[in-house]
Design an enzyme around this catalytic site. Structure first.
Site, PDB file in Angstrom:
ATOM      1  N   ARG A 293      52.455  -2.606  73.649  1.00  0.00           N
ATOM      2  CA  ARG A 293      53.736  -3.288  73.907  1.00  0.00           C
ATOM      3  C   ARG A 293      54.022  -3.402  75.406  1.00  0.00           C
ATOM      4  O   ARG A 293      54.432  -4.446  75.886  1.00  0.00           O
ATOM      5  CB  ARG A 293      54.882  -2.514  73.259  1.00  0.00           C
ATOM      6  CG  ARG A 293      54.806  -2.353  71.774  1.00  0.00           C
ATOM      7  CD  ARG A 293      55.925  -1.417  71.346  1.00  0.00           C
ATOM      8  NE  ARG A 293      55.872  -1.066  69.951  1.00  0.00           N
ATOM      9  CZ  ARG A 293      55.127  -0.081  69.456  1.00  0.00           C
ATOM     10  NH1 ARG A 293      54.346   0.647  70.236  1.00  0.00           N
ATOM     11  NH2 ARG A 293      55.155   0.183  68.165  1.00  0.00           N
TER      12      ARG A 293
ATOM     13  N   ARG B 218      50.219   8.332  81.496  1.00  0.00           N
ATOM     14  CA  ARG B 218      50.310   9.784  81.417  1.00  0.00           C
ATOM     15  C   ARG B 218      49.390  10.388  82.460  1.00  0.00           C
ATOM     16  O   ARG B 218      48.324   9.831  82.758  1.00  0.00           O
ATOM     17  CB  ARG B 218      49.831  10.292  80.042  1.00  0.00           C
ATOM     18  CG  ARG B 218      50.862  10.240  78.943  1.00  0.00           C
ATOM     19  CD  ARG B 218      51.998  11.253  79.145  1.00  0.00           C
ATOM     20  NE  ARG B 218      52.964  11.217  78.068  1.00  0.00           N
ATOM     21  CZ  ARG B 218      54.030  10.421  78.018  1.00  0.00           C
ATOM     22  NH1 ARG B 218      54.273   9.584  79.004  1.00  0.00           N
ATOM     23  NH2 ARG B 218      54.864  10.482  77.002  1.00  0.00           N
TER      24      ARG B 218
ATOM     25  N   GLU C   3      52.064  17.644  85.729  1.00  0.00           N
ATOM     26  CA  GLU C   3      53.416  17.440  86.261  1.00  0.00           C
ATOM     27  C   GLU C   3      54.401  18.457  85.667  1.00  0.00           C
ATOM     28  O   GLU C   3      54.201  18.891  84.532  1.00  0.00           O
ATOM     29  CB  GLU C   3      53.891  16.000  85.990  1.00  0.00           C
ATOM     30  CG  GLU C   3      54.025  15.648  84.524  1.00  0.00           C
ATOM     31  CD  GLU C   3      54.373  14.168  84.305  1.00  0.00           C
ATOM     32  OE1 GLU C   3      53.721  13.288  84.879  1.00  0.00           O
ATOM     33  OE2 GLU C   3      55.308  13.923  83.522  1.00  0.00           O
TER      34      GLU C   3
ATOM     35  N   HIS D  31      58.098  10.439  87.072  1.00  0.00           N
ATOM     36  CA  HIS D  31      58.090  10.081  85.646  1.00  0.00           C
ATOM     37  C   HIS D  31      59.437   9.474  85.217  1.00  0.00           C
ATOM     38  O   HIS D  31      60.117  10.006  84.333  1.00  0.00           O
ATOM     39  CB  HIS D  31      57.745  11.311  84.794  1.00  0.00           C
ATOM     40  CG  HIS D  31      57.191  10.953  83.439  1.00  0.00           C
ATOM     41  ND1 HIS D  31      56.275  11.715  82.761  1.00  0.00           N
ATOM     42  CD2 HIS D  31      57.440   9.895  82.610  1.00  0.00           C
ATOM     43  CE1 HIS D  31      55.985  11.164  81.601  1.00  0.00           C
ATOM     44  NE2 HIS D  31      56.687  10.046  81.479  1.00  0.00           N
TER      45      HIS D  31
HETATM   46  C1  DGY Z   1      57.513   7.927  77.203  1.00  0.00           C
HETATM   47  O1  DGY Z   1      58.423   7.493  76.496  1.00  0.00           O
HETATM   48  O2  DGY Z   1      56.415   8.233  76.752  1.00  0.00           O
HETATM   49  C2  DGY Z   1      57.825   8.085  78.640  1.00  0.00           C
HETATM   50  O3  DGY Z   1      56.698   8.375  79.375  1.00  0.00           O
HETATM   51  C3  DGY Z   1      58.889   9.153  78.816  1.00  0.00           C
HETATM   52  O4  DGY Z   1      58.348  10.384  78.597  1.00  0.00           O
END
Ligand code: DGY
Length: 331
Positions: free
Chosen positions: A156, A238, A267, A285
């Site tokens: 998405r 990530r 992190e 993040h």
């Molecule tokens: C997610 O929604 O995966 C974002 O990285 C927030 O943690």
């Protein structure tokens, strides 16, 4: 008696109030750090939990909690949850897709622009009083308009990035576990290529793939060596997808032009090599962090918890179940 649930971190007070209409809520509005032992202790006797991406729900924790029936993550990514172990135990797991797609893609664009055009570095230059006069090569960056964007992971958020690229006259390449239908590729004006081709041809590489054992260090020294020396790398996905030590070295030696990172291995710790190079934009993040989107994520996670635990006549079905196989043999 209402079922008991834990909300592991501070969230919007009205979301706690919403949950409290259905549950006996153990909240953490003081936002105390819950390490693994504290999380286990707080979860004893709870039917459900509203987690965030930093809470680790692993097989050991699951085995210690025979009464747990639902884990609802306030994040689209769920690498913090052991899904096979949850499924085997008959525990419903949910995440928060869709509500954060556009906000996260907006931020990806902000990071891309800031990285290519050296926005952070320029601001530090100005604040440090180093701006004395104009010069033709002062803080020159790389163009975004008309360049080639490589999207690794075309879910998405990847598709939302591709839609933005159209306004910037970009050529869009992508690589994904599975190829998109031809009609979607056409609508996005995106061309499927191998990972090697994507790395070699892109001016800007954006990472938006899920993290797991298969994507650990998908970008390491060998992959960075394949990229153009003028290229940028953006990680929105990530920590762990990029080998941060290898990236710090590639930035230091100017093997690639620059990077923009919203996520890091281990992190909130950040590899020290990334903190000392100027050609990287670092953010903590926050890609999904708009008021509206964080509220939508919290409310979706709460509604998922209410539905997963059948808490009340208006509970409905959980909207985003990660492990639908569990629905037939729920605890
Ligand atoms: C997610 O929604 O995966 C974002 O990285 C927030 O943690």
């Amino acid at each position: 008696m209402k079922p008991s649930v834990l909300v592991t971190r501070a969230i919007f007070p009205d979301v706690i109030e919403h949950l409290a209409r259905h549950f006996d809520v153990d909240d953490n509005q003081q936002d105390a750090v819950l390490d693994a032992d504290a999380l286990k202790a707080r979860l004893a006797g709870k039917a459900g939990v509203l987690t965030n991406a930093a809470d680790r729900v692993d097989a050991g924790l699951i085995a210690a909690l025979p009464g747990l029936r639902a884990v609802c993550n306030m994040a689209v990514g769920y690498n913090n949850l052991d899904i096979p172990a949850l499924t085997a135990a008959g525990i419903v797991a949910t995440n928060t897709p869709d509500v954060l797609t556009e906000t996260t893609a907006d931020f990806g664009w902000a990071l891309l622009m800031a990285t290519a055009r050296r926005v952070t570095e320029s601001e530090h230059y100005l604040r440090d009083g180093r701006w004395q006069r104009w010069s033709y090569d002062m803080l020159v960056g790389m163009d975004v308009y008309g360049s080639t964007l490589g999207i690794l992971g075309m879910g998405r958020i990847g598709q939302a990035l591709a839609r933005r690229a159209a306004g910037f006259g970009m050529t869009v390449l992508y690589h994904n576990r599975s190829r998109l239908p031809e009609s979607t590729e056409q609508a996005l004006n995106a061309r499927y290529v191998s990972k090697d081709e994507l790395l070699q041809q892109s001016d800007h590489v954006v990472l938006v793939l899920p993290y797991g054992p298969q994507s650990h260090h998908v970008i390491g020294a060998a992959e960075l060596n394949q990229m153009k020396p003028t290229a940028t790398l953006i990680n929105l996905a990530r920590g762990g997808i990029v080998d941060d030590a290898a990236l710090a070295q590639a930035l230091k030696t100017r093997r690639i032009f620059a990077a923009g990172l919203d996520v890091f291995e281990g992190e909130p710790d950040v590899h020290p090599g990334l903190l000392t190079v100027p050609n990287v934009v670092l953010t903590p993040h926050i890609a999904s962090a708009s008021e509206k989107t964080r509220r939508a994520m919290a409310m979706l996670a709460a509604d998922n918890l209410i539905a997963a635990l059948d808490a009340g006549p208006d509970a409905g079905h959980p909207q985003s179940v990660i492990n639908p196989a569990v629905m037939g043999h729920r605890r």
